[in-house]
Design a protein around this motif. Sequence first.
Motif, mmCIF file in Angstrom:
data_model
loop_
_atom_site.group_PDB
_atom_site.id
_atom_site.type_symbol
_atom_site.label_atom_id
_atom_site.label_comp_id
_atom_site.label_asym_id
_atom_site.label_seq_id
_atom_site.Cartn_x
_atom_site.Cartn_y
_atom_site.Cartn_z
ATOM 1 N N ILE A 90 10.705 12.590 7.070
ATOM 2 C CA ILE A 90 10.728 12.071 5.697
ATOM 3 C C ILE A 90 10.826 10.548 5.702
ATOM 4 O O ILE A 90 10.121 9.863 4.952
ATOM 5 C CB ILE A 90 11.893 12.704 4.902
ATOM 6 N N ALA A 91 11.682 10.019 6.559
ATOM 7 C CA ALA A 91 11.825 8.550 6.629
ATOM 8 C C ALA A 91 10.522 7.915 7.098
ATOM 9 O O ALA A 91 10.102 6.866 6.571
ATOM 10 C CB ALA A 91 12.969 8.192 7.573
ATOM 11 N N THR A 92 9.848 8.540 8.063
ATOM 12 C CA THR A 92 8.574 8.007 8.552
ATOM 13 C C THR A 92 7.525 8.040 7.451
ATOM 14 O O THR A 92 6.779 7.061 7.265
ATOM 15 C CB THR A 92 8.095 8.833 9.760
ATOM 16 N N LYS A 93 7.471 9.141 6.717
ATOM 17 C CA LYS A 93 6.478 9.248 5.647
ATOM 18 C C LYS A 93 6.770 8.272 4.513
ATOM 19 O O LYS A 93 5.843 7.730 3.909
ATOM 20 C CB LYS A 93 6.414 10.681 5.134
ATOM 21 N N ALA A 95 8.091 5.324 4.919
ATOM 22 C CA ALA A 95 7.623 4.023 5.423
ATOM 23 C C ALA A 95 6.100 3.941 5.347
ATOM 24 O O ALA A 95 5.541 2.889 4.988
ATOM 25 C CB ALA A 95 8.100 3.813 6.851
ATOM 26 N N ASP A 96 5.404 5.046 5.652
ATOM 27 C CA ASP A 96 3.945 5.065 5.543
ATOM 28 C C ASP A 96 3.503 4.877 4.097
ATOM 29 O O ASP A 96 2.532 4.152 3.823
ATOM 30 C CB ASP A 96 3.382 6.383 6.082
ATOM 31 N N ILE A 97 4.207 5.514 3.172
ATOM 32 C CA ILE A 97 3.867 5.382 1.752
ATOM 33 C C ILE A 97 4.018 3.930 1.303
ATOM 34 O O ILE A 97 3.169 3.396 0.586
ATOM 35 C CB ILE A 97 4.731 6.331 0.901
ATOM 36 N N VAL A 98 5.088 3.292 1.740
ATOM 37 C CA VAL A 98 5.310 1.888 1.353
ATOM 38 C C VAL A 98 4.192 1.005 1.899
ATOM 39 O O VAL A 98 3.660 0.138 1.185
ATOM 40 C CB VAL A 98 6.701 1.415 1.845
#
Length: 166
Positions: A90-93, A95-98
């Motif tokens: 979730i944290a990785t996704k 960061a990808d969204i940002v």
Amino acid sequence: MTKQTGLKKRYTRYNDYVQGNAVRKVSTVELPLKEPRTYVGNERVTTTRETYRNREKALRMSLSYVMVLGVCCLVLMAVCVRYLSLQDSIATKKADIVSLESKINTLKSRNDALDYSVNSFMDIEHITKVAMEELGMIRATEHQISFYNNTENEYMKQFKDIPTEK
């Protein structure tokens, strides 16, 4: 020993220390085992040794209890590992969204700039000037223009006025 006046002797004092330098053996006195006492309310209830043995036996861990406890611990550990991996994804996704939102904003601003530059080249006066001077266009005369009556309701978008010859 001291003389006690009117008081019951409530405890017995055992002294294991023997004075002198030739002591070969420490004298030990074994205390008698007292039966544990159980109280129900304010009344004393005597329990047998067998009852205490059964209670202690019930408190011991059997093999099946240890195995069930071990399986529960393994399941709990697997759930915790899965939870942590989901939190990480979730944290990785996020960061990808940002980063993707940042790219979208950059592309939108670049697109707006290009749209403005394209629209700035669509100046009607500039187009007619280039067409007349460089491409040899001439304006239509009166007999080349024909008018017609439209019976249907149609519409047309007009962004600027059509330039007239001055």
